[in-house]
Design a protein around this motif. Sequence first.
Motif, mmCIF file in Angstrom:
data_model
loop_
_atom_site.group_PDB
_atom_site.id
_atom_site.type_symbol
_atom_site.label_atom_id
_atom_site.label_comp_id
_atom_site.label_asym_id
_atom_site.label_seq_id
_atom_site.Cartn_x
_atom_site.Cartn_y
_atom_site.Cartn_z
ATOM 1 N N GLY A 135 0.778 -1.242 0.000
ATOM 2 C CA GLY A 135 0.000 0.000 0.000
ATOM 3 C C GLY A 135 0.805 1.286 0.000
ATOM 4 O O GLY A 135 0.781 2.057 -0.954
ATOM 5 N N ASP A 136 1.558 1.511 1.076
ATOM 6 C CA ASP A 136 2.313 2.753 1.187
ATOM 7 C C ASP A 136 3.590 2.723 0.372
ATOM 8 O O ASP A 136 4.320 3.715 0.313
ATOM 9 C CB ASP A 136 2.700 2.997 2.653
ATOM 10 N N ALA A 137 3.884 1.572 -0.235
ATOM 11 C CA ALA A 137 5.179 1.430 -0.901
ATOM 12 C C ALA A 137 5.153 1.893 -2.347
ATOM 13 O O ALA A 137 6.194 2.248 -2.908
ATOM 14 C CB ALA A 137 5.638 -0.022 -0.822
ATOM 15 N N TYR A 138 3.980 1.897 -2.981
ATOM 16 C CA TYR A 138 3.906 2.293 -4.398
ATOM 17 C C TYR A 138 4.501 3.667 -4.635
ATOM 18 O O TYR A 138 5.124 3.924 -5.648
ATOM 19 C CB TYR A 138 2.461 2.259 -4.893
ATOM 20 N N GLN A 139 4.256 4.581 -3.678
ATOM 21 C CA GLN A 139 4.708 5.975 -3.868
ATOM 22 C C GLN A 139 6.230 6.080 -4.029
ATOM 23 O O GLN A 139 6.723 7.090 -4.496
ATOM 24 C CB GLN A 139 4.242 6.834 -2.697
ATOM 25 N N TYR A 140 6.931 5.039 -3.586
ATOM 26 C CA TYR A 140 8.394 5.080 -3.745
ATOM 27 C C TYR A 140 8.867 4.296 -4.967
ATOM 28 O O TYR A 140 9.873 4.630 -5.573
ATOM 29 C CB TYR A 140 9.073 4.553 -2.481
ATOM 30 N N LEU A 141 8.099 3.245 -5.335
ATOM 31 C CA LEU A 141 8.482 2.454 -6.513
ATOM 32 C C LEU A 141 8.089 3.151 -7.817
ATOM 33 O O LEU A 141 8.885 3.237 -8.758
ATOM 34 C CB LEU A 141 7.814 1.068 -6.426
ATOM 35 N N ASN A 142 6.861 3.665 -7.873
ATOM 36 C CA ASN A 142 6.346 4.162 -9.146
ATOM 37 C C ASN A 142 7.106 5.347 -9.742
ATOM 38 O O ASN A 142 7.277 5.409 -10.961
ATOM 39 C CB ASN A 142 4.855 4.436 -9.040
#
Lengths: 500, 1127
Positions: free
Chosen positions: A386-393
């Motif tokens: 959930g909160d991790a997409y903002q760093y991968l994308n």
Amino acid sequence: MNSYKLSFTAFILILTLFSCSEDYLEKTDPNRLVSDNFYETEEQVAQALNGVYSQLQGIVSSQWQYNEFITDNTTLHFNVANRGQGPALEAIEFWQINSNTPNITNLYNSIYGAMVNINTTLARLQEATFDENAVREFEGQLKFMRAYYYFHLVQYFGDVIMITEPLASPDEAWEFERQPVETVYELILSDLDDAVSFLPASYPDDETGRVTKGAALSLLGKVYLTRKEYSQAVDVLTEVTTLGYELLPDYADVFDPDNKNHAESVFSVQFQGGNELGEHSSFIYTFAPRESVGAVIDFPGQNGGGWNTPSLDMINAYEEGDLRKEVSLKEGYTSLEGEWVPIPYINKYNHPHAIRGRTDDNWPVIRYADVLLMLAEAINEVSGPGDAYQYLNPVRERAGLAPLSGLSQEAFQEAVMKERRVELAFENHRWFDLKRTMTPEELADFMNAYGEVEKSQPTTDRGGIPFSAGDFRFEPYEALFPIPNDEILINSNLTQNPGY
Amino acid sequence: MKKANHKTFLRMLRLLSGCLIMQLFAFHLLYASDGQEQDDQSVYDIKISLKKERYRLADVLSEIEAKTDFSFTYDDSKVRLNSTIWLEKKEGSLGDILIELSKLEDIKFKRIGRSIHITRKIAAEEPVEEQAAIVKPMLLVSGQVTASADGGELPGVNVLVKGTNIGTVTDIEGRYSINVPDPNDTLMFSSIGFAIQEVPIRGRSTVDVALLEDVQSLSEVVVVGYGSMRKADITNAVSVVDMEKIGERPASNMTTLLQGQAPGVVVKQNTGTPGEELEVNVRGISSLGAGSDPLYVIDGFAVGNSVGQYLNPADIESITVLKDAASTAIYGARGSNGVVLITTKSAKEEKVNLSFNALYGVQNIPDSRRTEMMNGPEFAQLKKEAFMDRIRYYEGREPALEEVPLSIRFPEQTEHSTDWLDEILNQNASFQNYNLTMSGGKGAVKSVLSLGYLNQEGAVIETGFDRYNIRANLMGDINPNISMGWNIAGAFTQEEYANTTGRDAIIGSALWADPRYPVYNEDGTLNPYIGGTDGVFGTPNPVMELKEMQRDRNNTNILSNGYVDFRFLKDFSFRSSVNVGLTNVRQKEFRPSYLAGRGFNNPPPREAWLNEFYSELINLSTDQLLSYDKTLGDHNISAMLGFSAQEETFRTISSRGEEFPDDVVRTLSAAARVNSTSEEQGWSLLAYFARLNYSFQDKYLMSATFRREGSSRFGANNKWGNFPAVSAGWRISEEPFLQNSLIIEDLKLRASWGVTGNNNIGNYTSLSTMNPANYILGGNFASGQVLAAFANADLGWEQSNQLNIGMDLSLFQNQLMFTAEYYQKITNDMLLPIEIPVISGFQTTFSNIGKVENTGVEFALGYQTSINELNLRADFNISFNRNKVLEILGENDEIRNGGFYSTYNVSVPGRPIGMFHGFRMLGIFDTEQEIDNAPTQDGAIPGVYIYEDTNGDGVISYDTQDMVEIGNPHPDFVWGLTLGADYKNFDINVLVTGAQNYDLFRNIEATTLNMDGVFNILKEGENRWRSAENPGNGWIPTTNTWKWQRESNSRYVYDGSHAWIRNVSIGYTIPSFNNSRVFLSADNLLLISQYPGNNPDVNQRGGINPGFDDETYPVPNTFSLGAKINF
């Protein structure tokens, strides 16, 4: 007897003339400094610290062997004719490493060769009489370096000798034994804690290139990640995001020597080409195809070393439309005669330079993209994607790829690893990433699967020379490198890693 | 003493030790044969006035001879000619003066006619005795005595009628006349420095005789450390190189003259490079870390461990090699590898003499000593067969001819066939040497002036060596108590050199370069790039590289010594000397852009580059020597106290220029980019030393030396070292029971022991230095420093203890001479970089460890005889040295040098230094089945070498684990033989050297038998393995792979045993032209050896890594014609 008197007088005269004092035997080296009276002033300690940074130049320049070449990322431009590198470099590529493999010995030696300068400078710093802030800044940088090297040592070799003080005499060198990985990590963590608290977030312009608080936090994050201490990793890596780093819009700019120490660079090893200072890099000279004769490196007749050649497996790892592929590698080149030669090479460090052999490229050690991907990985482990997409994308978007969403925790982890492979390609992350995320058995299966592919369809032509039966056969014990045999012969306290 | 025209070195020596010496047998009386006025006068009636009060005994005797008609005879072993005497009165009767001399020196005089014989005085004998001459004329025989070597007249030769005591002495022109009782008598001619010769008269009235020189005579004065000694008194292992017996060698370096001359002195010509200094080793390799080159001392000046290229061999008067510790301990920390003492020609009191020597020769590499490679069609055939064999093996089918690439499909149509080695050899290369020497000294100043020019073209094209020499040796007396001397020599050398040693250099690449390429293009220009097709490595055209690459080296050297001698009190003298050596080297290398690059596959154009290098070496030293010499009855004492200081400074500047706009202007200023470095090195030493020689009745000899030396090179706690030595000798032949032996002339037993050192450890090894290691910060240069080494304040001296036991035997009136030596030399506390755990930050640190032993025996045998007018001589020496490492650090420690593909030289405790290590090759695999049944050799296919699984783990691992000792580079023995003969005016000299049972690693064959087709290969490669049915000679592997062929293995080890006829010289002397001489000389005439390489002396790695051959500059033979013209 006049002549007698004359000769006697002359005798006395000459004796006086040539009676030499002990000073006559005092000779010091006019070409070098002597360490006994060094490390006293702030300037001298700064020079000793610069020496420590300088040794990092050499170590990162050969690290591709241990972190890329050994993995599925790269292979070699097989030299049908000249088989001279058999026992050295090729042993690493084909996993024929044993305790006498010279390049493994070189790796071990070079890291401890740097350690002595760190420890000596740190020890002498305890008696420093100059400005306290300067002392703390020096100490922070030195401790970062020590942590950086021990972190590498434990990942390469497992249990290692831990030395933190300079030796008073060579005899003491026999008194050390290998320490458990856990003990070494305690030192790494304590050194990094000091570094984080002593180091400034940035330096004046004329000191750019030194390690910063951001670098120490990022390395600390990587240590936690490696130890699977994910929440601590999330904490320190999140702190990095507050320090003003950002991704550059264009991936190519990240490696452009005209654009050094940019907003995405957390820590890079500094080089400078175009002059006689001897501080240049020459990565492309190692990586370019062997018989490219000026077609890749733009100097008449210039060949490359043909090493660290991107494997077909690596080339295929890029998704369709990934803008990074063309920046990071080329699948071949057009010879000066106009023919297409399908020998791939790493292009990240290939930039025009004025003087043959002296490139201007820095070596990226920690980039903000790495920090973001680590953070994504850690958050996913703690609380799911959930909160991790903002760093991968953002990393994917810069590469011209669609953002990801809706992945399971496991799929997300896989996506992060895949992203790391292409985003951080040829930046010496791959071996540790593989080791970090796999058990030795998993690693062996993974490597052997890759080996089968490479054996059945070699990236470069082998001129009809078949693989040896032992080539590309990975055993789980090979996840750790052997302690160099020389060291064990000299110091019987040392044990060897199992399997070797 | 009468002055005479002595031309040869030998007779100069004789002059030194007192000329016109008559050697009387103890019980012979001499009767003068004719009379003159003074015959009737008593010595007390003859008044004489001498010039001064203070003399050497020899000088006062010669002054009396000059002022009267008397001549003195004496046995020089009984009379101390060098003793200083102090007369109370310089005027008076001759009798009174003789009485005074008798008192001062314990001698007695017996006057018979015009001869006065001197003997040792026993107790209360009369000091001066006179006896009337007895003359009984019967048959008058007269004649002239000359020296056989150069036909020079010999004055002062003792002529005796055998079996009687009738005798006479030759005059200044060597003439004599004597009345003999019986026409069937035999005349005996004897003179110090010459062999006794008996000639039957057979009724003739004229008997002319040429005497053969006997240089090993016991009266010979031998140069030793800081002085000289009579050979008879020497108790150490000292070899004198006889400059007369060497023959007419076209020597561009003086080290050549040492070849085969002295037992225990091994001289190797590693390459044929013009002007090159040869490798000299005395009694084995004794140090693991500090080198084994001897110390060279030129006219008392210790110039270092290399004699360089500047000394003119024609200027050398004598060479002495000090071998045992007792003789070298006086040189302290530089003495452990032996000392070579070179003395240049000194001025003699004689008439002005001008001589001109010229030699012209041609040099060639004989076909039998060339490596034979495949020619163009043969190589194309190999490539074709290799291509097809590969398909046969890997694809298991018969290839069609059409599959073979066109370039190798029809080998017989190969257009070009170049023998690259032949193309780079310079056949009939010239060798020229000219020397003009003038010597003379009538009056206070005596001088030798010499000019020399040498030009040696290389046996490889575009290489060569030129040397210009000038020397002035001057000496003179300021007053009776002070004399001075000054030698100054200048040399300028010009060398055109090439990078010739090793596979990757010119000679190597001329072997492996593709023979299917021409030297010249069709338009006559040089073809720049050879190979690079069909998988063959591309390389620069070797001919073009030699012609177009500029490589020059100039060397300017000035060597000068001056001394002042003071004689004071009665028995003391003091010598103060100053030595200066200056050497400047200038070197330039320019590689133009149109040459292909070195290494593999670097076609032109490249970037041009220029290297310029300049160095200067300043070597200053001073010695102060206080000597005392005293004879008291049977006791003879000489003592010496000395002090020496020396300092050397070496500075270099080197620059590299790149980015040249053109290839025409070849200076640094033309380069767009220049990088320069400079460096300075220096060392200093101080030493105090003493020597005491004592002898009793010339029978019991004893000598002791001590040196205390300090050096800047050692750690603060260990700056000073002590080097003691003692030796003793017993001349058994002087004992009563042997004194009258007709067979044994001399028999001496001697023993010595001493401690020497080796300080060749680099200049600043004991310091903890730092190296610059810089960085870039903020885009700017940031200077940095890192530690370079551990400090070691305890770093001290490498010490050698050497024991020597020797025997000298001389039989049949010195016709047969024999010397035997045994030695044991143990070197301790070597300065070695020991391996330490790298966690210290360093891989090695210097420490005083290790122990090496060299033991050996040496024999020298000399024989000479005369058969009527034929004189024959033979000298043979042989030495056996056994070398063993006793200790390094721990039991498992070893010193390993080399590489996986080029063999290792390994030194381990219990074995000799530098043994070859590699795989033991057992044969060749014929079938897959054999491979499956053998220990695993990963990647092996039929046709590769079978290696032995020496550690028995079932795997031949691709590293050093299965490598074992595969060869011993140390010979069982080495020998040298010199043969000489004279007949009338003809003479012949032959020099042969040899070494037996040692191994060489012929590394070039890992390339010239590298079968995978990237290099041209040996013609022998035709007999390679092709299939189980066609296995070739069982010695050369398949072309199908590269692995298990080229690794260090026993296949490449060859026996280097050889005998080498180094020189044959034939000369003719023209008596009517001042004994001028013409000669023919053949140098390096014939090598007899099974070794396939050009040169079994090869030693490419040197030091503790002997016996490695990767093809070096070939050694040519030289045929020359020369003349010595005396004016």
